[in-house]
Design a protein around this motif. Structure first.
Motif, PDB file in Angstrom:
ATOM      1  N   TYR A   7      12.189 -24.051  -3.830  1.00 25.31           N
ATOM      2  CA  TYR A   7      12.376 -25.395  -3.966  1.00 25.31           C
ATOM      3  C   TYR A   7      12.597 -25.866  -5.361  1.00 25.31           C
ATOM      4  CZ  TYR A   7       8.247 -25.968  -1.077  1.00 25.31           C
ATOM      5  OH  TYR A   7       7.673 -25.878   0.681  1.00 25.31           O
ATOM      6  N   LYS A   8      12.746 -25.072  -5.959  1.00 25.17           N
ATOM      7  CA  LYS A   8      14.449 -25.267  -6.973  1.00 25.17           C
ATOM      8  C   LYS A   8      15.152 -25.243  -6.622  1.00 25.17           C
ATOM      9  CE  LYS A   8      15.731 -23.328 -11.487  1.00 25.17           C
ATOM     10  NZ  LYS A   8      15.819 -22.196 -12.638  1.00 25.17           N
ATOM     11  N   MET A   9      15.485 -24.176  -5.456  1.00 22.87           N
ATOM     12  CA  MET A   9      16.906 -24.649  -4.928  1.00 22.87           C
ATOM     13  C   MET A   9      16.755 -25.831  -3.893  1.00 22.87           C
ATOM     14  SD  MET A   9      18.655 -22.223  -1.791  1.00 22.87           S
ATOM     15  CE  MET A   9      20.720 -22.692  -1.080  1.00 22.87           C
ATOM     16  N   LYS A  10      16.177 -26.699  -3.286  1.00 23.23           N
ATOM     17  CA  LYS A  10      16.178 -27.421  -2.384  1.00 23.23           C
ATOM     18  C   LYS A  10      16.122 -28.499  -2.867  1.00 23.23           C
ATOM     19  CE  LYS A  10      12.791 -29.128   1.343  1.00 23.23           C
ATOM     20  NZ  LYS A  10      13.508 -28.637   2.355  1.00 23.23           N
ATOM     21  N   PHE A  11      15.601 -28.252  -4.140  1.00 21.44           N
ATOM     22  CA  PHE A  11      15.554 -29.697  -5.171  1.00 21.44           C
ATOM     23  C   PHE A  11      16.675 -29.963  -5.900  1.00 21.44           C
ATOM     24  CE2 PHE A  11      10.440 -29.318  -5.185  1.00 21.44           C
ATOM     25  CZ  PHE A  11      10.194 -30.304  -4.332  1.00 21.44           C
ATOM     26  N   SER A  38      20.061 -27.086   7.632  1.00 21.47           N
ATOM     27  CA  SER A  38      20.510 -26.159   6.337  1.00 21.47           C
ATOM     28  C   SER A  38      19.606 -25.293   6.142  1.00 21.47           C
ATOM     29  CB  SER A  38      21.380 -27.175   5.461  1.00 21.47           C
ATOM     30  OG  SER A  38      21.043 -27.790   4.722  1.00 21.47           O
ATOM     31  N   THR A  39      19.763 -24.675   5.131  1.00 19.20           N
ATOM     32  CA  THR A  39      18.445 -24.244   4.734  1.00 19.20           C
ATOM     33  C   THR A  39      18.449 -23.873   2.641  1.00 19.20           C
ATOM     34  OG1 THR A  39      16.963 -22.315   4.183  1.00 19.20           O
ATOM     35  CG2 THR A  39      19.223 -22.213   5.030  1.00 19.20           C
ATOM     36  N   SER A  40      17.431 -24.011   2.196  1.00 19.03           N
ATOM     37  CA  SER A  40      17.080 -23.739   0.814  1.00 19.03           C
ATOM     38  C   SER A  40      16.059 -22.385   1.308  1.00 19.03           C
ATOM     39  CB  SER A  40      15.805 -24.372   0.221  1.00 19.03           C
ATOM     40  OG  SER A  40      17.036 -25.801   0.017  1.00 19.03           O
ATOM     41  N   GLU A  49       1.047  -1.114   0.134  1.00 18.06           N
ATOM     42  CA  GLU A  49       0.081  -0.109  -0.384  1.00 18.06           C
ATOM     43  C   GLU A  49       1.183   1.214  -0.117  1.00 18.06           C
ATOM     44  OE1 GLU A  49      -2.428  -0.309   3.700  1.00 18.06           O
ATOM     45  OE2 GLU A  49      -3.821  -1.773   2.728  1.00 18.06           O
ATOM     46  N   THR A  50       1.715   1.442   0.961  1.00 19.31           N
ATOM     47  CA  THR A  50       3.140   2.542   0.415  1.00 19.31           C
ATOM     48  C   THR A  50       4.142   2.425  -0.657  1.00 19.31           C
ATOM     49  OG1 THR A  50       4.607   1.170   1.825  1.00 19.31           O
ATOM     50  CG2 THR A  50       2.345   2.591   3.024  1.00 19.31           C
ATOM     51  N   ASN A  51       3.660   1.393  -0.961  1.00 15.94           N
ATOM     52  CA  ASN A  51       4.601   0.957  -2.294  1.00 15.94           C
ATOM     53  C   ASN A  51       6.377   1.323  -1.781  1.00 15.94           C
ATOM     54  OD1 ASN A  51       4.837   0.503  -5.013  1.00 15.94           O
ATOM     55  ND2 ASN A  51       5.568   3.217  -5.605  1.00 15.94           N
ATOM     56  N   THR A  52       6.558   0.356  -1.320  1.00 13.56           N
ATOM     57  CA  THR A  52       7.863   0.751  -0.365  1.00 13.56           C
ATOM     58  C   THR A  52       8.763  -0.643  -0.565  1.00 13.56           C
ATOM     59  OG1 THR A  52       6.559   1.340   2.227  1.00 13.56           O
ATOM     60  CG2 THR A  52       8.739   0.774   2.431  1.00 13.56           C
ATOM     61  N   PRO A  53       9.798  -0.407  -1.242  1.00 14.53           N
ATOM     62  CA  PRO A  53      10.613  -1.388  -1.223  1.00 14.53           C
ATOM     63  C   PRO A  53      10.913  -2.599  -0.751  1.00 14.53           C
ATOM     64  CG  PRO A  53      11.345   0.553  -2.752  1.00 14.53           C
ATOM     65  CD  PRO A  53      10.080   0.866  -1.880  1.00 14.53           C
ATOM     66  N   PHE A  54      11.057  -4.069  -1.023  1.00 10.40           N
ATOM     67  CA  PHE A  54      11.267  -4.685   0.282  1.00 10.40           C
ATOM     68  C   PHE A  54      11.595  -6.002  -1.271  1.00 10.40           C
ATOM     69  CE2 PHE A  54       7.267  -5.619  -0.381  1.00 10.40           C
ATOM     70  CZ  PHE A  54       6.971  -7.079  -0.145  1.00 10.40           C
ATOM     71  N   SER A  55      12.701  -7.107   0.016  1.00  8.96           N
ATOM     72  CA  SER A  55      12.990  -7.444  -0.565  1.00  8.96           C
ATOM     73  C   SER A  55      12.930  -9.205   0.341  1.00  8.96           C
ATOM     74  CB  SER A  55      14.444  -8.332  -0.542  1.00  8.96           C
ATOM     75  OG  SER A  55      15.112  -7.477  -1.585  1.00  8.96           O
ATOM     76  N   LEU A  56      11.338 -10.294   0.195  1.00  9.44           N
ATOM     77  CA  LEU A  56      11.534 -11.110   0.562  1.00  9.44           C
ATOM     78  C   LEU A  56      11.895 -12.487   0.411  1.00  9.44           C
ATOM     79  CD1 LEU A  56       8.946 -12.490   2.366  1.00  9.44           C
ATOM     80  CD2 LEU A  56       7.601 -12.685   0.146  1.00  9.44           C
ATOM     81  N   LEU A  57      12.407 -13.259   1.685  1.00 12.17           N
ATOM     82  CA  LEU A  57      13.197 -14.347   1.511  1.00 12.17           C
ATOM     83  C   LEU A  57      12.310 -15.362   2.493  1.00 12.17           C
ATOM     84  CD1 LEU A  57      15.697 -12.031   1.939  1.00 12.17           C
ATOM     85  CD2 LEU A  57      17.506 -13.460   2.160  1.00 12.17           C
ATOM     86  N   LEU A  58      12.088 -16.675   1.111  1.00 13.74           N
ATOM     87  CA  LEU A  58      11.619 -18.073   2.089  1.00 13.74           C
ATOM     88  C   LEU A  58      12.441 -18.923   2.275  1.00 13.74           C
ATOM     89  CD1 LEU A  58       8.402 -17.770   0.068  1.00 13.74           C
ATOM     90  CD2 LEU A  58       8.706 -17.120   1.844  1.00 13.74           C
ATOM     91  N   LEU A  59      12.448 -19.112   3.915  1.00 10.70           N
ATOM     92  CA  LEU A  59      13.221 -20.282   3.777  1.00 10.70           C
ATOM     93  C   LEU A  59      12.422 -21.531   3.877  1.00 10.70           C
ATOM     94  CD1 LEU A  59      14.706 -17.338   5.151  1.00 10.70           C
ATOM     95  CD2 LEU A  59      15.810 -18.912   6.915  1.00 10.70           C
ATOM     96  N   ASP A  60      13.221 -22.881   3.979  1.00 13.65           N
ATOM     97  CA  ASP A  60      12.993 -24.010   4.199  1.00 13.65           C
ATOM     98  C   ASP A  60      14.122 -25.072   4.776  1.00 13.65           C
ATOM     99  OD1 ASP A  60      10.481 -26.177   3.750  1.00 13.65           O
ATOM    100  OD2 ASP A  60      11.992 -27.055   3.365  1.00 13.65           O
ATOM    101  N   LEU A  61      14.097 -25.459   6.306  1.00 16.39           N
ATOM    102  CA  LEU A  61      14.828 -25.957   6.828  1.00 16.39           C
ATOM    103  C   LEU A  61      15.188 -27.831   5.587  1.00 16.39           C
ATOM    104  CD1 LEU A  61      14.236 -25.349  10.444  1.00 16.39           C
ATOM    105  CD2 LEU A  61      14.913 -24.344   8.556  1.00 16.39           C
ATOM    106  N   ASN A  62      16.407 -27.588   5.589  1.00 15.83           N
ATOM    107  CA  ASN A  62      16.565 -29.110   5.350  1.00 15.83           C
ATOM    108  C   ASN A  62      17.404 -29.920   6.584  1.00 15.83           C
ATOM    109  OD1 ASN A  62      16.515 -27.930   2.639  1.00 15.83           O
ATOM    110  ND2 ASN A  62      18.477 -27.445   2.880  1.00 15.83           N
ATOM    111  N   GLY A  63      16.091 -30.987   5.995  1.00 15.95           N
ATOM    112  CA  GLY A  63      16.960 -32.332   7.707  1.00 15.95           C
ATOM    113  C   GLY A  63      15.934 -32.333   8.445  1.00 15.95           C
ATOM    114  N   PHE A  64      15.323 -31.670   8.664  1.00 18.19           N
ATOM    115  CA  PHE A  64      14.765 -30.976   9.777  1.00 18.19           C
ATOM    116  C   PHE A  64      13.634 -32.710  10.020  1.00 18.19           C
ATOM    117  CE2 PHE A  64      10.178 -29.567  11.944  1.00 18.19           C
ATOM    118  CZ  PHE A  64      10.943 -29.466  13.043  1.00 18.19           C
ATOM    119  N   LYS A  65      12.869 -33.074   8.965  1.00 19.19           N
ATOM    120  CA  LYS A  65      12.638 -34.287   9.321  1.00 19.19           C
ATOM    121  C   LYS A  65      12.856 -35.351  10.033  1.00 19.19           C
ATOM    122  CE  LYS A  65       9.232 -36.777   6.316  1.00 19.19           C
ATOM    123  NZ  LYS A  65       9.767 -38.509   6.647  1.00 19.19           N
TER     124      LYS A  65
END
Length: 363
Positions: free
Chosen positions: A357-361, A330-332, A237-253
Motif C-alpha cells: 500500500y505504500k507503493m500504491k499511494f 498495473s500492480t503495486s 513449521e519446517t523453517n523454510t526460507p521464502f519470499s512473499l509478494l503481495l499484488l494489488d491491481l491498479n486500474g481494476f476498479k
C-alpha cells in the motif's frame, strides 16, 4: 481474448451412482443375513438317526455348522468375537463327547474311524490360537479362522457322507442345498466387500475433490487465501526460507465501473493465467480476494526477488482485450522475506501488505 468465468465443477461421481451403490450394499447385506438364516434352518432339518453314532455325528455337525456361521460373522465384524468363542467351546464339548463317551464305543470300534476323528479333533484344537489372536482385533486372524473352520466342517461332512452311508436322496439334496447356500454366501459376501470398497473409494475421491475445491478460487482456478495460509504455516513449521509478494491491481476498479463486471472477471482470469506461466523457478500463485494476488518464491535471495519483480511487472505490459477494447492494468507490489523480515506469518503478511500500500499511494 475471449474468456468466460469458470463455473463450479461437479464432483467426480454423481449422487445417483453413490445412492445406487448404497442400495446395492444394503441389499447384499440383507441377502447375506437371509442366506445365513436359511443355512442355519437347513442344518436344523436333519433328523436324528436310529443309532447313537448318527446322534453324536448330528450334534457335532450342528455345532460345527453354527461355528461356521459365527466365524463368518466374525469375519464381517469383530463385534461377534464373544458369540464365536462360545460356539467354539460348544463344538469342543461335542468333540469330547464323541471321542470319550462310552456310548460312542461301538461307533468308534473301527480303528480307522477313531484315528480319523482323533486327528480331526487335533485339527479343531489348532483353531484355538487363531481365535485367541482374533480376540486381539486381528482381521487377518478372523479371516483365517473363518476359512479354517469352513474347511474343517466340509472335510467332516464329506467323510461322514462317504463312509457312513447316510447320504439318502433327501440328505444329498440337503447337502447340495447347503453347499449352494454357502457358495451363494461367499459370492454375495465378495460382491458386498467390492461394493463397500467402491463406496469407500468414491467418498475418498469426493473428500479430496471438495478439499481441493475449498482451497481454490472458483473464478481463476488459482489457490485461494485459505491455501495461502496453509502453505505459509507449513513453511513456518519446517523453517523454510521464502519470499512473499503481495499484488494489488491498479486500474481494476475503472474496468469494472466503465466496462462492467464481466470485463473485470475476464481481466482477473487473464492476469491469473499470465502469473501462473511466468518464467520463474519454484513459485506459487494465489488469488487472495478481489483484485489482490500473492506470489510465493521459495527463496529469500535478493536477486531472486528482483527477478520475480521483473516478471510480475512484465505480466502487466500487455493490455487486456475485451469486446474489441483494450484496457491496461498495473500492480503495486509489497515484498517480505521469511525469516529475515519476520519469523511470524501474521507479522510477515502485515509487513508485505504495508509495503504494497505504500507503493500504491506513492503512485
Amino acid at each position: 481474448m475471449k474468456a468466460n468465468p469458470n463455473t463450479l465443477k461437479p464432483g467426480p461421481f454423481s449422487s445417483r451412482s453413490k445412492i445406487l451403490l448404497l442400495i446395492l450394499a444394503s441389499t447384499l447385506l440383507l441377502a447375506n443375513i437371509v442366506l445365513l438364516k436359511e443355512t442355519r434352518a437347513l442344518t436344523k432339518t436333519y433328523s436324528d438317526q436310529q443309532n447313537q453314532a448318527t446322534w453324536f455325528l448330528f450334534h457335532l455337525y450342528k455345532e460345527l455348522s453354527e461355528l461356521v456361521d459365527e466365524a463368518q460373522r466374525l469375519n464381517e465384524s469383530m463385534m461377534n468375537i464373544n458369540s464365536t468363542e462360545l460356539q467354539y467351546e460348544l463344538a469342543w464339548s461335542r468333540f469330547d463327547l464323541l471321542i470319550n463317551n462310552k456310548e460312542a464305543d461301538s461307533f468308534l470300534s473301527r480303528e480307522e474311524v477313531r484315528v480319523y476323528f482323533d486327528s480331526l479333533f487335533v485339527k479343531f484344537q489348532q483353531l484355538e490360537p487363531i481365535l485367541v489372536e482374533a480376540k486381539t482385533g486381528s482381521s487377518v486372524a478372523a479371516n483365517q479362522f473363518s476359512r479354517a473352520t469352513q474347511s474343517l466342517y466340509i472335510e467332516m461332512l464329506d467323510y461322514v457322507t462317504q463312509n457312513f452311508r447316510v447320504a439318502s436322496p433327501l440328505y444329498k439334496q440337503q447337502q447340495k442345498s447347503a453347499y449352494e447356500l454357502l457358495q451363494a454366501q461367499y459370492t454375495l459376501l465378495g460382491i458386498f466387500v467390492l461394493t463397500v470398497a467402491m463406496l469407500t473409494y468414491f467418498y475418498q475421491r469426493e473428500s479430496k475433490f471438495h478439499k481441493a475445491l475449498a482451497l481454490s478460487d472458483p473464478l481463476t482456478n488459482l489457490a485461494n487465501r485459505s491455501a495461502l495460509f496453509i502453505d505459509l504455516h507449513h513453511k513456518e513449521e519446517t523453517n523454510t526460507p521464502f519470499s512473499l509478494l503481495l499484488l494489488d491491481l491498479n486500474g481494476f476498479k475503472t474496468i469494472n465501473d466503465t466496462m462492467g463486471h464481466q470485463a473485470g472477471d475476464i481481466a482477473l482470469i487473464d492476469i491469473a493465467e499470465r502469473l501462473s506461466h511466468m518464467a520463474l523457478d519454484d513459485f506459487s500463485v494465489y488469488r487472495i480476494g478481489g483484485d489482490e494476488f500473492a506470489v510465493i518464491i521459495n527463496t529469500a535471495r535478493q536477486t531472486a526477488i528482483e527477478e520475480a519483480r521483473h516478471h510480475i511487472n512484465a505480466v502487466f505490459e500487455k493490455p487486456i482485450h475485451y469486446s474489441e477494447q483494450n484496457c491496461s492494468l498495473s500492480t503495486s507490489l509489497g515484498v517480505a522475506c521469511y525469516p529475515q523480515d519476520a519469523d511470524n506469518i501474521d507479522f510477515l503478511i502485515n509487513l508485505a501488505d504495508k509495503r504494497m500500500y505504500k507503493m500504491k499511494f506513492q503512485r
